[in-house]
Enzyme design. Structure first.
Site, PDB file in Angstrom:
ATOM      1  N   ARG A 121     -16.100 -26.821  -6.222  1.00 49.22           N
ATOM      2  CA  ARG A 121     -15.304 -27.821  -5.513  1.00 49.22           C
ATOM      3  C   ARG A 121     -16.013 -28.374  -4.287  1.00 49.22           C
ATOM      4  O   ARG A 121     -16.090 -29.596  -4.095  1.00 49.22           O
ATOM      5  CB  ARG A 121     -13.953 -27.235  -5.099  1.00 49.22           C
ATOM      6  CG  ARG A 121     -12.865 -27.357  -6.133  1.00 49.22           C
ATOM      7  CD  ARG A 121     -11.942 -26.184  -6.072  1.00 49.22           C
ATOM      8  NE  ARG A 121     -12.661 -24.956  -6.350  1.00 49.22           N
ATOM      9  CZ  ARG A 121     -12.941 -24.546  -7.580  1.00 49.22           C
ATOM     10  NH1 ARG A 121     -12.539 -25.229  -8.605  1.00 49.22           N
ATOM     11  NH2 ARG A 121     -13.634 -23.440  -7.769  1.00 49.22           N
ATOM     12  N   THR A 122     -16.532 -27.497  -3.431  1.00 49.87           N
ATOM     13  CA  THR A 122     -17.088 -27.973  -2.167  1.00 49.87           C
ATOM     14  C   THR A 122     -18.304 -28.857  -2.401  1.00 49.87           C
ATOM     15  O   THR A 122     -18.413 -29.955  -1.838  1.00 49.87           O
ATOM     16  CB  THR A 122     -17.452 -26.784  -1.256  1.00 49.87           C
ATOM     17  OG1 THR A 122     -16.305 -25.948  -1.087  1.00 49.87           O
ATOM     18  CG2 THR A 122     -17.917 -27.279   0.099  1.00 49.87           C
ATOM     19  N   LYS A 133     -38.850 -18.103  -2.152  1.00 50.90           N
ATOM     20  CA  LYS A 133     -40.232 -17.789  -1.776  1.00 50.90           C
ATOM     21  C   LYS A 133     -40.321 -17.246  -0.348  1.00 50.90           C
ATOM     22  O   LYS A 133     -41.416 -16.981   0.138  1.00 50.90           O
ATOM     23  CB  LYS A 133     -41.096 -19.050  -1.889  1.00 50.90           C
ATOM     24  CG  LYS A 133     -41.094 -19.694  -3.261  1.00 50.90           C
ATOM     25  CD  LYS A 133     -41.844 -21.015  -3.239  1.00 50.90           C
ATOM     26  CE  LYS A 133     -41.747 -21.738  -4.586  1.00 50.90           C
ATOM     27  NZ  LYS A 133     -42.402 -23.068  -4.540  1.00 50.90           N
ATOM     28  N   ARG A 145     -24.143 -24.627   2.651  1.00 50.04           N
ATOM     29  CA  ARG A 145     -23.333 -23.446   2.380  1.00 50.04           C
ATOM     30  C   ARG A 145     -24.275 -22.249   2.286  1.00 50.04           C
ATOM     31  O   ARG A 145     -25.303 -22.321   1.594  1.00 50.04           O
ATOM     32  CB  ARG A 145     -22.545 -23.604   1.085  1.00 50.04           C
ATOM     33  CG  ARG A 145     -21.534 -22.477   0.863  1.00 50.04           C
ATOM     34  CD  ARG A 145     -20.805 -22.665  -0.454  1.00 50.04           C
ATOM     35  NE  ARG A 145     -19.713 -21.722  -0.569  1.00 50.04           N
ATOM     36  CZ  ARG A 145     -18.426 -22.047  -0.583  1.00 50.04           C
ATOM     37  NH1 ARG A 145     -18.068 -23.307  -0.460  1.00 50.04           N
ATOM     38  NH2 ARG A 145     -17.498 -21.126  -0.717  1.00 50.04           N
ATOM     39  N   HIS A 197     -15.015 -22.085   7.220  1.00 52.81           N
ATOM     40  CA  HIS A 197     -15.053 -23.169   6.228  1.00 52.81           C
ATOM     41  C   HIS A 197     -14.395 -24.413   6.814  1.00 52.81           C
ATOM     42  O   HIS A 197     -13.307 -24.821   6.410  1.00 52.81           O
ATOM     43  CB  HIS A 197     -14.314 -22.723   4.964  1.00 52.81           C
ATOM     44  CG  HIS A 197     -14.747 -23.435   3.720  1.00 52.81           C
ATOM     45  ND1 HIS A 197     -15.368 -24.669   3.742  1.00 52.81           N
ATOM     46  CD2 HIS A 197     -14.650 -23.093   2.407  1.00 52.81           C
ATOM     47  CE1 HIS A 197     -15.627 -25.053   2.503  1.00 52.81           C
ATOM     48  NE2 HIS A 197     -15.203 -24.108   1.676  1.00 52.81           N
TER      49      HIS A 197
END
Length: 304
Positions: free
Chosen positions: A51-52, A80, A101, A127
């Site tokens: 969703r986000t 890496k 995120r 959030h």
């Protein structure tokens, strides 16, 4: 240049302006269809999201912009060993704004200190853009952000959306909370002491959803998050502790709304989807408008 790292980065007045912009976007989508032509949003998602991430991408594309980025740490140079600070320095050369995120709390803050473009925290323990979505949903469907009794139900210990929403709503007058959870998933002490009690917010902690429902203007359901548990047995024992169904909905006010940040598992029965008080899919659409308004605000794009 500004960033959005937590819901309190914007004042109440700025939040009100942003929500007003989102409402105008909802009413006049064609007016905003090309305001970000030539602009690029980078989505740096170090952990899975549906969703986000898609909401950010849809928001930027609705504004006429383009999107680039990655959807997991494994598909980035983080695999890496590249640092967040170095990644954002590189991405700043490619994009005009970034949504990040990250599973590690504070990572978007580290990025913002090294970035030459606005950074949006798309989830790091807090959030804030889900909070903007929730505030827009409440304002749109209830007509106000004050004088509300809000029930927060389920995983109140690990639920980042719950913590951010409480921090945002305590700035409005006469907002009361009923915190509905089993003992093991109660609200963290820092929210209870440093946010609720410190701001003299009226709240109750209860275990039975049925006891709280008749008093609520808003019921905010959350899932028990399997990924936050170290012990499988604890998750299995608690995952179905609350299930909202039509029988329980009979206890609620006719104008109560049911919200959920999604994804749901079993905590809301699919039979509730047909109830006009079920607002969680409308909430998803409001999330796109909220993120469109945020992108315009941080890019300082003015639309006449």
């Amino acid at each position: 240049m500004r960033h959005l790292l937590n819901p309190l980065d914007f004042s109440v007045e700025e939040i009100d302006d942003l929500l007003a912009l989102a409402r105008d976007i909802e009413s006049n989508l064609p007016k905003y269809a090309h305001v970000c032509d030539g602009k690029k949003l980078a989505t740096l998602f170090y952990e899975p999201s549906t969703r986000t991430r898609l909401s950010f991408e849809a928001a930027m594309m609705n504004l006429g912009g383009k999107v680039l980025g990655f959807s997991s740490a494994d598909s980035s140079s983080a695999s890496k060993g590249e640092s967040v600070a170095d990644t954002i320095r590189v991405v700043s050369c490619y994009a005009d704004i970034c949504a990040m995120r990250h599973p590690k709390e504070g990572a978007p803050l580290v990025a913002s200190m090294a970035s030459s473009i606005p950074v949006i925290n798309a989830g790091d323990g807090g959030h804030p853009t889900q909070t903007l979505t929730d505030l827009l949903t409440i304002r749109s469907l209830k007509g106000r952000l004050d004088n509300l009794t809000i029930g927060l139900c389920g995983d109140l210990k690990f639920g980042r959306t719950v913590h951010s929403l409480i921090e945002a709503l305590v700035r409005y007058t006469n907002v009361k909370f009923i915190l509905i959870s089993p003992e093991e998933l109660r609200i963290p002490s820092y929210i209870r002491e440093d946010v609720l009690k410190k701001n003299n917010i009226e709240f109750q902690e209860v275990e039975r959803l049925e006891d709280a429902l008749p008093d609520l203007d808003i019921l905010y359901m959350t899932r028990v998050q399997k990924e936050r548990f170290f012990n499988e047995e604890d998750y299995v024992r608690l995952k179905d502790f609350y299930i909202l169904n039509n029988q329980k909905m009979k206890l609620a006010k006719d104008d109560m709304i049911v919200m959920h940040p999604l994804p749901r598992v079993n905590e809301i029965s699919v039979e509730v989807d047909k109830d006009p008080r079920a607002a969680y899919f409308r909430q998803v659409q409001y999330g796109v408008y909220a993120r469109m308004a945020l992108i315009l605000t941080l890019l300082e794009v003015k639309v006449c």
